[in-house]
Design a protein around this motif. Structure first.
Motif, PDB file in Angstrom:
ATOM      1  N   TYR A   1       7.930  -0.298  25.473  1.00  0.00           N
ATOM      2  CA  TYR A   1       8.667  -0.519  24.222  1.00  0.00           C
ATOM      3  C   TYR A   1      10.045  -1.108  24.522  1.00  0.00           C
ATOM      4  CZ  TYR A   1      11.351   0.597  20.019  1.00  0.00           C
ATOM      5  OH  TYR A   1      12.171   0.519  18.920  1.00  0.00           O
ATOM      6  N   CYS A   2      10.736  -0.524  25.500  1.00  0.00           N
ATOM      7  CA  CYS A   2      12.075  -1.020  25.847  1.00  0.00           C
ATOM      8  C   CYS A   2      12.017  -2.459  26.363  1.00  0.00           C
ATOM      9  CB  CYS A   2      12.713  -0.114  26.889  1.00  0.00           C
ATOM     10  SG  CYS A   2      13.138   1.533  26.264  1.00  0.00           S
ATOM     11  N   LYS A   3      10.999  -2.768  27.136  1.00  0.00           N
ATOM     12  CA  LYS A   3      10.848  -4.131  27.645  1.00  0.00           C
ATOM     13  C   LYS A   3      10.593  -5.107  26.505  1.00  0.00           C
ATOM     14  CE  LYS A   3       8.178  -6.919  30.936  1.00  0.00           C
ATOM     15  NZ  LYS A   3       7.089  -6.908  31.952  1.00  0.00           N
ATOM     16  N   LYS A   4       9.737  -4.694  25.561  1.00  0.00           N
ATOM     17  CA  LYS A   4       9.394  -5.559  24.426  1.00  0.00           C
ATOM     18  C   LYS A   4      10.626  -5.910  23.605  1.00  0.00           C
ATOM     19  CE  LYS A   4       6.634  -5.655  20.173  1.00  0.00           C
ATOM     20  NZ  LYS A   4       5.644  -4.911  19.338  1.00  0.00           N
ATOM     21  N   TRP A   5      11.507  -4.922  23.400  1.00  0.00           N
ATOM     22  CA  TRP A   5      12.663  -5.129  22.534  1.00  0.00           C
ATOM     23  C   TRP A   5      13.951  -5.365  23.332  1.00  0.00           C
ATOM     24  CZ3 TRP A   5      11.555  -6.314  17.793  1.00  0.00           C
ATOM     25  CH2 TRP A   5      10.378  -5.841  17.227  1.00  0.00           C
ATOM     26  N   ALA A   6      13.812  -5.622  24.616  1.00  0.00           N
ATOM     27  CA  ALA A   6      14.955  -5.964  25.484  1.00  0.00           C
ATOM     28  C   ALA A   6      16.048  -4.906  25.427  1.00  0.00           C
ATOM     29  CB  ALA A   6      15.516  -7.336  25.100  1.00  0.00           C
ATOM     30  N   ILE A   7      15.628  -3.655  25.475  1.00  0.00           N
ATOM     31  CA  ILE A   7      16.572  -2.540  25.503  1.00  0.00           C
ATOM     32  C   ILE A   7      16.679  -2.052  26.943  1.00  0.00           C
ATOM     33  CG2 ILE A   7      17.099  -0.226  24.642  1.00  0.00           C
ATOM     34  CD1 ILE A   7      15.243  -0.858  22.249  1.00  0.00           C
ATOM     35  N   PRO A   8      17.851  -2.090  27.541  1.00  0.00           N
ATOM     36  CA  PRO A   8      17.964  -1.695  28.953  1.00  0.00           C
ATOM     37  C   PRO A   8      17.711  -0.203  29.150  1.00  0.00           C
ATOM     38  CG  PRO A   8      20.142  -2.041  27.996  1.00  0.00           C
ATOM     39  CD  PRO A   8      19.153  -2.501  26.964  1.00  0.00           C
ATOM     40  N   ILE A   9      16.990   0.118  30.208  1.00  0.00           N
ATOM     41  CA  ILE A   9      16.835   1.506  30.631  1.00  0.00           C
ATOM     42  C   ILE A   9      17.937   1.776  31.651  1.00  0.00           C
ATOM     43  CG2 ILE A   9      15.354   3.183  31.795  1.00  0.00           C
ATOM     44  CD1 ILE A   9      12.944   1.693  30.643  1.00  0.00           C
ATOM     45  N   LEU A  10      18.880   2.605  31.269  1.00  0.00           N
ATOM     46  CA  LEU A  10      20.088   2.820  32.051  1.00  0.00           C
ATOM     47  C   LEU A  10      19.894   3.811  33.190  1.00  0.00           C
ATOM     48  CD1 LEU A  10      22.489   3.137  28.991  1.00  0.00           C
ATOM     49  CD2 LEU A  10      22.229   1.118  30.438  1.00  0.00           C
ATOM     50  N   LEU A  11      19.009   4.776  32.966  1.00  0.00           N
ATOM     51  CA  LEU A  11      18.828   5.841  33.949  1.00  0.00           C
ATOM     52  C   LEU A  11      17.536   6.581  33.636  1.00  0.00           C
ATOM     53  CD1 LEU A  11      20.315   7.399  36.313  1.00  0.00           C
ATOM     54  CD2 LEU A  11      21.138   8.981  34.540  1.00  0.00           C
TER      55      LEU A  11
END
Length: 278
Positions: free
Chosen positions: A225-235
């Protein structure tokens, strides 16, 4: 800088992230805006606090002047005033806008104050702690959240621990933030609530990133989901018995696992870079 740590549901670990980040950075202010059930202090353990009440204006009607014209009740969209054979004021429903006193043609409405909660302030290990405590039975949390946010250090680093969910108290906490850290877990419930929170964040137009807590359980759908919406995974914080045991006895895990301080400092540096370029 104002960093708000939020989550779409309770129990994902937002307080854990907020406290461990504050301790890793050092010299910050941490403000617990989860005023209905604050718990940052259970991890930081202040020895002494200064306590001050928070009050809000509430209408008081002079029945000797009132003509029962209904102007105040017509104005109040929250139905906090009822006009019949007399006037009833439902204090808990009042949003303290003052509109009823402004529209009263007879000047029969004045404002009195009513306590809604407390603000606690302390300093522990170089961390400035502020948290609100809503009075039992008080239905509106936003008044107290606003009071907590008045303690923001405009020249420093502020970490706000938001209430869970996506309702009005969360929106009130998020507003004016420079960055939002969204804490989730890699489960279907975690993904569902993350997606709801992201929709709210898009409306606010505030940059955000995700921290995955209890990584290693569930599946990869949160990452997808984060990859699809270009949301960075910080940790990513692993599903760890030791971390859970430390939390259960009120110990932030960076105190017993200092190798994690570098990870939280990198998280903060990533946030600072985004804010600088936003």
């Amino acid at each position: 800088m104002i960093i708000t740590v939020a989550s779409g549901k309770g129990g994902t670990g937002k307080t854990t992230v907020a406290v461990n980040m504050a301790l890793s950075i050092g010299g910050t202010s941490i403000l617990d805006c989860d005023v209905e059930e604050p718990n940052v202090h259970t991890l930081i353990h202040p020895e002494t606090t200064t306590v001050s009440p928070v009050s809000v204006p509430t209408p008081s009607v002079d029945l000797g002047k009132c003509t029962l014209c209904n102007a105040c009740a017509d104005f109040c969209e929250f139905n906090a005033i009822f006009v019949g054979k007399t006037v009833l004021v439902y204090e808990e429903m009042c949003h303290s806008c003052g509109g009823c006193s402004m529209v009263c043609p007879e000047g029969a409405i004045t404002e009195t104050t009513r306590d809604v909660g407390l603000i606690h302030k302390s300093n522990v290990d170089g961390i400035r702690l502020v948290y609100g405590e809503l009075n039992v039975g008080e239905p509106i949390a936003t008044h107290l959240i606003k009071a907590v946010k008045q303690e923001i250090d405009e020249n420093g680093i502020n970490i706000l621990d938001a209430p869970p969910g996506t309702a009005c108290p969360v929106i009130e906490t998020m507003q004016e933030s420079d960055f939002l850290v969204l804490v989730t877990e890699p489960t279907p419930f975690g993904l569902n609530d993350l997606a709801i929170t992201v929709d709210v964040v898009k409306e606010l137009g505030i940059p955000c990133g995700v921290v995955i807590n209890r990584a290693g359980i569930g599946d990869d759908k949160v990452r997808e989901y984060c990859k699809k919406w270009a949301i960075p995974i910080l940790l990513e914080i692993p599903f760890s018995r030791k971390i859970a045991e430390l939390y259960s006895i009120g110990v932030p895990f960076v105190k017993e696992m200092p190798e994690w301080r570098a990870g939280f400092r990198r998280l903060f540096e990533d946030i600072r870079e985004v804010v600088k370029n936003d």
